[in-house]
Design a protein around this motif. Structure first.
Motif: not given
Length: 143
Positions: A95-111
Protein backbone atom coordinates in the motif's frame (compact mmCIF):
# COMPACT_ATOMS: atom_id res chain seq x y z
CA UNK A 1 -42.89 -45.54 28.65
CA UNK A 2 -42.16 -46.04 32.31
CA UNK A 3 -38.49 -46.42 31.46
CA UNK A 4 -38.37 -42.88 29.99
CA UNK A 5 -40.23 -41.33 32.89
CA UNK A 6 -37.90 -42.90 35.40
CA UNK A 7 -34.86 -41.45 33.63
CA UNK A 8 -36.16 -37.93 34.17
CA UNK A 9 -37.34 -38.47 37.71
CA UNK A 10 -35.00 -37.42 40.46
CA UNK A 11 -34.98 -38.01 44.16
CA UNK A 12 -36.08 -34.42 44.91
CA UNK A 13 -39.50 -35.00 43.30
CA UNK A 14 -39.95 -31.91 41.14
CA UNK A 15 -37.33 -29.67 42.76
CA UNK A 16 -34.33 -28.59 40.70
CA UNK A 17 -31.04 -30.21 41.64
CA UNK A 18 -29.03 -28.27 44.18
CA UNK A 19 -25.78 -26.51 43.43
CA UNK A 20 -23.73 -28.90 45.47
CA UNK A 21 -24.99 -31.85 43.45
CA UNK A 22 -24.00 -30.25 40.16
CA UNK A 23 -20.70 -29.10 41.60
CA UNK A 24 -19.77 -32.58 42.73
CA UNK A 25 -21.13 -34.22 39.62
CA UNK A 26 -19.22 -32.13 37.06
CA UNK A 27 -16.16 -31.19 39.09
CA UNK A 28 -16.73 -27.43 39.07
CA UNK A 29 -14.22 -25.44 41.06
CA UNK A 30 -14.97 -22.07 42.56
CA UNK A 31 -13.04 -19.03 41.43
CA UNK A 32 -11.05 -17.06 43.93
CA UNK A 33 -7.53 -16.95 45.24
CA UNK A 34 -5.23 -19.53 43.71
CA UNK A 35 -4.68 -22.54 45.91
CA UNK A 36 -0.93 -22.44 45.49
CA UNK A 37 1.30 -19.53 46.39
CA UNK A 38 3.01 -19.32 43.00
CA UNK A 39 3.60 -15.85 41.61
CA UNK A 40 1.38 -15.02 38.67
CA UNK A 41 3.43 -13.62 35.81
CA UNK A 42 2.02 -11.42 33.10
CA UNK A 43 3.37 -10.91 29.63
CA UNK A 44 3.07 -7.58 27.88
CA UNK A 45 3.33 -7.54 24.11
CA UNK A 46 3.85 -4.16 22.55
CA UNK A 47 1.94 -4.12 19.30
CA UNK A 48 2.85 -1.37 16.88
CA UNK A 49 0.02 0.98 16.14
CA UNK A 50 -1.60 0.54 12.80
CA UNK A 51 0.32 2.73 10.40
CA UNK A 52 -1.94 5.05 8.51
CA UNK A 53 -1.07 4.93 4.83
CA UNK A 54 -2.65 7.79 2.89
CA UNK A 55 -3.90 6.54 -0.45
CA UNK A 56 -4.42 9.97 -2.10
CA UNK A 57 -7.68 8.93 -3.79
CA UNK A 58 -9.35 12.35 -3.53
CA UNK A 59 -6.31 14.19 -4.86
CA UNK A 60 -5.98 11.67 -7.70
CA UNK A 61 -9.67 11.97 -8.56
CA UNK A 62 -9.35 15.77 -8.67
CA UNK A 63 -6.32 15.50 -10.95
CA UNK A 64 -8.06 12.94 -13.16
CA UNK A 65 -11.12 15.17 -13.60
CA UNK A 66 -9.56 18.64 -13.87
CA UNK A 67 -5.78 18.46 -14.36
CA UNK A 68 -5.35 15.39 -16.54
CA UNK A 69 -2.17 16.28 -18.42
CA UNK A 70 -0.91 13.27 -20.40
CA UNK A 71 -3.36 11.09 -18.41
CA UNK A 72 -1.18 11.43 -15.30
CA UNK A 73 -4.26 12.11 -13.16
CA UNK A 74 -5.97 8.94 -14.35
CA UNK A 75 -2.85 6.84 -13.80
CA UNK A 76 -2.47 8.36 -10.31
CA UNK A 77 -6.09 7.45 -9.59
CA UNK A 78 -5.43 3.85 -10.65
CA UNK A 79 -2.43 3.65 -8.30
CA UNK A 80 -4.48 5.20 -5.49
CA UNK A 81 -7.16 2.54 -5.89
CA UNK A 82 -4.47 -0.16 -5.88
CA UNK A 83 -3.06 1.35 -2.69
CA UNK A 84 -6.50 1.29 -1.05
CA UNK A 85 -6.97 -2.36 -2.09
CA UNK A 86 -3.61 -3.34 -0.63
CA UNK A 87 -4.48 -1.53 2.60
CA UNK A 88 -7.79 -3.39 2.86
CA UNK A 89 -5.99 -6.73 2.42
CA UNK A 90 -3.47 -5.80 5.11
CA UNK A 91 -0.38 -5.44 2.92
CA UNK A 92 0.94 -2.13 4.30
CA UNK A 93 4.24 -2.29 2.41
CA UNK A 94 2.48 -2.73 -0.92
CA UNK A 95 0.00 0.00 0.00
CA UNK A 96 2.86 2.38 0.79
CA UNK A 97 4.55 1.60 -2.53
CA UNK A 98 1.39 2.27 -4.56
CA UNK A 99 0.60 5.39 -2.49
CA UNK A 100 4.10 6.75 -3.07
CA UNK A 101 3.75 6.26 -6.82
CA UNK A 102 0.31 7.90 -6.78
CA UNK A 103 1.73 10.86 -4.84
CA UNK A 104 4.56 11.34 -7.35
CA UNK A 105 2.13 11.15 -10.26
CA UNK A 106 -0.21 13.63 -8.56
CA UNK A 107 2.63 16.08 -7.98
CA UNK A 108 3.78 15.71 -11.59
CA UNK A 109 0.25 16.21 -12.89
CA UNK A 110 -0.21 19.29 -10.72
CA UNK A 111 3.08 20.86 -11.81
CA UNK A 112 2.48 20.16 -15.52
CA UNK A 113 -1.06 21.50 -15.28
CA UNK A 114 0.05 24.71 -13.59
CA UNK A 115 2.78 25.18 -16.20
CA UNK A 116 0.30 24.57 -19.02
CA UNK A 117 -2.12 27.06 -17.46
CA UNK A 118 0.61 29.72 -17.20
CA UNK A 119 1.75 29.06 -20.79
CA UNK A 120 -1.85 29.37 -22.05
CA UNK A 121 -2.28 32.68 -20.24
CA UNK A 122 0.97 33.97 -21.76
CA UNK A 123 -0.03 32.83 -25.26
CA UNK A 124 -3.51 34.37 -25.03
CA UNK A 125 -2.21 37.68 -23.66
CA UNK A 126 0.57 37.97 -26.26
CA UNK A 127 -1.81 36.97 -29.05
CA UNK A 128 -4.21 39.72 -28.02
CA UNK A 129 -1.40 42.27 -27.91
CA UNK A 130 -0.07 41.18 -31.32
CA UNK A 131 -3.56 41.27 -32.85
CA UNK A 132 -4.14 44.75 -31.47
CA UNK A 133 -0.77 45.97 -32.82
CA UNK A 134 -1.52 44.60 -36.32
CA UNK A 135 -5.00 46.09 -36.36
CA UNK A 136 -3.63 49.58 -35.59
CA UNK A 137 -1.00 49.42 -38.38
CA UNK A 138 -3.27 48.16 -41.14
CA UNK A 139 -5.60 50.74 -42.63
CA UNK A 140 -9.25 49.80 -42.84
CA UNK A 141 -10.40 48.92 -46.32
CA UNK A 142 -13.67 50.82 -45.97
CA UNK A 143 -16.20 48.07 -46.14
Amino acid sequence: MSHNTQAFMSTNAGLPPSYETIKEEYGVTELGEPHNSAVVRTTVINMPREVSVPDHVVWSLFNALFLNVCCLGFIAYAYSVKSRDRKMVGDMIGAQAYASTAKCLNISSLIFSILMFIICIIIVSTSAAVFQAFSQRMPHSGF
